[in-house]
Design an enzyme around this catalytic site. Sequence first.
Site, short mmCIF file in Angstrom:
data_model
loop_
_atom_site.label_atom_id
_atom_site.label_comp_id
_atom_site.label_asym_id
_atom_site.label_seq_id
_atom_site.Cartn_x
_atom_site.Cartn_y
_atom_site.Cartn_z
N TYR A 140 33.04 -62.50 -61.39
CA TYR A 140 32.69 -62.83 -62.78
C TYR A 140 33.93 -63.06 -63.63
O TYR A 140 33.88 -63.78 -64.62
CB TYR A 140 31.89 -61.69 -63.40
CG TYR A 140 30.40 -61.78 -63.22
CD1 TYR A 140 29.84 -61.91 -61.96
CD2 TYR A 140 29.54 -61.72 -64.31
CE1 TYR A 140 28.48 -61.97 -61.79
CE2 TYR A 140 28.17 -61.78 -64.15
CZ TYR A 140 27.64 -61.90 -62.88
OH TYR A 140 26.28 -61.97 -62.73
N LYS A 191 30.36 -57.06 -48.23
CA LYS A 191 30.26 -58.11 -47.22
C LYS A 191 31.53 -58.05 -46.39
O LYS A 191 32.27 -59.04 -46.25
CB LYS A 191 30.06 -59.48 -47.92
CG LYS A 191 29.70 -60.62 -46.99
CD LYS A 191 28.31 -60.52 -46.37
CE LYS A 191 28.10 -61.62 -45.34
NZ LYS A 191 26.85 -61.45 -44.56
N ASP A 223 23.50 -58.65 -47.29
CA ASP A 223 22.29 -59.35 -46.84
C ASP A 223 21.27 -58.35 -46.30
O ASP A 223 20.08 -58.42 -46.61
CB ASP A 223 22.63 -60.45 -45.81
CG ASP A 223 23.54 -59.97 -44.68
OD1 ASP A 223 24.07 -58.85 -44.76
OD2 ASP A 223 23.71 -60.74 -43.71
N ASP A 247 24.42 -57.68 -59.61
CA ASP A 247 23.56 -58.52 -60.45
C ASP A 247 22.31 -58.90 -59.69
O ASP A 247 21.19 -58.77 -60.19
CB ASP A 247 24.34 -59.79 -60.87
CG ASP A 247 23.50 -60.72 -61.71
OD1 ASP A 247 22.87 -60.23 -62.67
OD2 ASP A 247 23.47 -61.93 -61.42
N ASP A 251 18.13 -57.04 -59.85
CA ASP A 251 16.88 -57.74 -60.18
C ASP A 251 15.82 -57.47 -59.12
O ASP A 251 14.64 -57.28 -59.43
CB ASP A 251 17.11 -59.27 -60.27
CG ASP A 251 17.43 -59.70 -61.70
OD1 ASP A 251 17.95 -58.88 -62.48
OD2 ASP A 251 17.18 -60.88 -62.04
C1 IPM Z 1 22.70 -59.19 -66.24
C2 IPM Z 1 22.61 -60.64 -66.62
C3 IPM Z 1 24.00 -61.12 -66.99
C4 IPM Z 1 24.88 -60.95 -65.78
C5 IPM Z 1 24.05 -62.56 -67.51
C6 IPM Z 1 23.13 -62.77 -68.69
C7 IPM Z 1 25.45 -62.97 -67.87
O1 IPM Z 1 22.05 -61.36 -65.57
O2 IPM Z 1 23.12 -58.37 -67.10
O3 IPM Z 1 22.32 -58.85 -65.12
O4 IPM Z 1 24.90 -61.81 -64.88
O5 IPM Z 1 25.59 -59.94 -65.71
MG MG Z 2 21.32 -60.17 -63.95
#
Ligand code: IPM
Ligand code: MG
Length: 359
Positions: A140, A191, A223, A247, A251
């Site tokens: 990032y 990884k 993975d 990240d 999710d």
């Molecule tokens: C998160 C979001 C952010 C990230 C984006 C909005 C920049 O997806 O906080 O997980 O990738 O960190």
């Molecule tokens: Mg995110």
Amino acid sequence: MKKILILPGDGIGPEIVAEARKVLDCLRADHGLQVEVEEGLLGGCAVDAEGAPLPESTLGKAKQADAILLGAVGGPKWDSIERDLRPERGLLGIRAALELYANLRPAVLFPALASASTLRPEVVAGLDIMIVRELTGGIYFGQPRGIRTLDNGERQGFNTEVYSESEIERIGRTAFEAARKRGGRVCSVDKANVLEVSELWREVMERVARDYPDVALSHMYVDNAAMQLVRDPRQFDVIVTGNLFGDILSDTAAMLTGSIGMLPSASLNAAGRGMYEPIHGSAPDIAGKGVANPLATIMSLGMMLRYSLDEVALAQRVQQAVERVIEYGLRTADIAGDHTSPVSTAEMGDAVVAALALN
Ligand code: IPM
Ligand code: MG
């Protein structure tokens, strides 16, 4: 007196933050919480008002604050503007400026919501994972980065995945400390079969582990971790991983719990100052309709009480109030399923405030 900065942001941000604000005001009025509260602009709304996603005025306030509550940033309106002005840049900028390197993303299943998960209830029942994501390093932020034109005229995009030993060590310590207060297990995700940066990551994690003989460390390739999260998520206690893998995996972990609208997060620096935000985004498709789920933001306020304000009893009170409204059967649209008629964002917030008085 401790200072809180509130950054409602874009999309559903202002709506969900308004409900957390009700909870905060109730804690101040009725439960002895003493804090100063300010508001500021971050994201697309800041681009519109001040021409930058992270204006100087907001950064100044953020540096003064003990804790920040953020709604969400971004939306289609700002997707095609210059890269440096995108709302997400504001979020990344504030994470970097305050050195909020430790991102805690709990994924906990509320028993009453087991049927909202896309996985079978018996796979997710009792799920309680803590993802510790490194937040200010890795690909990032790594340099060099950009889009360049090669000699043959073709364009090439490039980014750099980079972690120094000290960055790995401090996020490792965060994970081991967290594991000590939970199930005593850390799974480090990397990884290392392909990337040198992961090879170093693994080596440093092993070294940190020696200071925590009471915590069990294991390693997993990313993975496989993605697969294991949907195959048998309850095998995990604390997962520690880098910025990009965290990240993605967070999710996935969020969805296991039935709704990404239920999960809070904390991003902390070495001094325990932090920014607290729901892990979902700004959901432009439902913005302004009063249907968004405010519970992740309200629970983010709960995490703030615990981690930055030293108000553990009030943190528990907020958590219990949220559990109570869920047990009582209140559901916003995202968690309503086919059988319940959903309540609005404001109704959900009001119900939490009412439940606070019951504890
Ligand atoms: C998160 C979001 C952010 C990230 C984006 C909005 C920049 O997806 O906080 O997980 O990738 O960190
Ligand atoms: Mg995110």
